[in-house]
Motif scaffolding. Sequence first.
Motif, PDB file in Angstrom:
ATOM      1  N   ASP A  25       0.933  -1.354  -0.040  1.00 54.48           N
ATOM      2  CA  ASP A  25      -0.086  -0.030  -0.105  1.00 54.48           C
ATOM      3  C   ASP A  25       0.731   1.308   0.005  1.00 54.48           C
ATOM      4  OD1 ASP A  25      -2.292  -1.580   0.263  1.00 54.48           O
ATOM      5  OD2 ASP A  25      -2.057  -1.912   2.308  1.00 54.48           O
ATOM      6  N   CYS A  46       0.856   0.380   7.888  1.00 53.28           N
ATOM      7  CA  CYS A  46      -0.589  -0.017   6.985  1.00 53.28           C
ATOM      8  C   CYS A  46      -1.306  -1.288   7.646  1.00 53.28           C
ATOM      9  CB  CYS A  46      -0.067  -0.323   5.441  1.00 53.28           C
ATOM     10  SG  CYS A  46       0.555   1.192   4.604  1.00 53.28           S
ATOM     11  N   ARG A 105      -2.654   7.660   3.391  1.00 56.68           N
ATOM     12  CA  ARG A 105      -2.508   6.535   3.394  1.00 56.68           C
ATOM     13  C   ARG A 105      -3.882   5.665   3.889  1.00 56.68           C
ATOM     14  NH1 ARG A 105       0.474   4.720   7.017  1.00 56.68           N
ATOM     15  NH2 ARG A 105       1.159   6.819   8.227  1.00 56.68           N
TER      16      ARG A 105
END
Length: 385
Positions: A25, A46, A105
């Motif tokens: 990611d 993440c 994110r």
Amino acid sequence: MANRERNKKILLELVKQPDNSTCADCGAPDPDWASYKLGVFVCLNCSGIHRNLSSRVKSIKLDFWEDALVEFMKSKGNANVRAQYEKAVPVYYYRPQQKDCAVLREQWIRAKYERMEFIGDTKYPPLCYTTGEGDLTLFFHLLKNFTKGPKAVISIKDLNATFQPERIGHPHGLQLTYQEDNHIRNLYVYHESPEEIVTWYNAIRAARYAYLKTAYPTGSNEELIPKITRNYLKEGFMEKTGPLQKETFKKRWFILDSQDRKLLYFKGQLDAEELGVVFIGTESNGYSVKECVPKNARGNKWKCGVLVETPERQFVFMCEQEREQKEWLDALRQVLFRPMAPQDYTSKQGCRNYAHTHTLTFPDKRKPRVSEVSSLQGLRTAPCL
């Protein structure tokens, strides 16, 4: 019963494969967690977001893995999962990196796996972002002034957007920078909804991409995408003296925009308008950057000097610590050693014109405007921080 050590060894071999060796990611190296619901290898940061999505994560090294889960990870992996969930990511959509702020994110992960926006049947790209209608401007309305019309009309041509949560004091804080009357103008906004602020950010990127495709019709995506929006190479406080290097040092907030080769300085972190701009050319054009110890200067509390020399004058800046001095020297030299592109000469001339106007119109006692910090929902006005 599953063989704990054997399964751990298999997972450690899987994560060494090129496609799995970085976080699925954010691209962080050496991920040591995995989502066994999706089949991807991710970094610690993440993994926390995936856990909040009920995505079921485990540590590769510390947790117990059943045989069936290991077989599932072998059948999936980052490349296969990306092919499914990133099938239709628009070229302008920002893909967060390891050092990007949490809201970028998290919304990237939610957009991919929770809202499944990029699997092909997607709402992107919205028509209004890509048709190039009108003159490609964005209108921002402050609700308190709504009846009076737009507070600002910002041309897409000069607009940059960058997340600044720490500086703005809000986890979803966004800084908009644009040109106004030969000056750099800052507008600070936020939204209480993380999805909404990231949608605004990518809407701006979509409009910027449409503009760049029109302005540079032969440019490839590899050339244009870095120009859509950019984070600044270096930001922070330094002390600055005047052109004679005898004036009292004053603390200023500096921003190094490497794309435009400009070092801008402000009185404070949230000022709406810069006090000055220094163009950073190349050594062959008479520019240099080095350490220095100022002489005959007054009032400098910090002792780690940076000297920026241009064909017109020398600039002396002081850093509080050697580490900051090294970071500024390294960042400035990155710009200094990069060859100038044709558009850089236009930017350089603009800095010269600005300096001339600045000297005639705005003496040293000119007070900078302090920017408003606003809630982006139109925009809704909020107290200045």
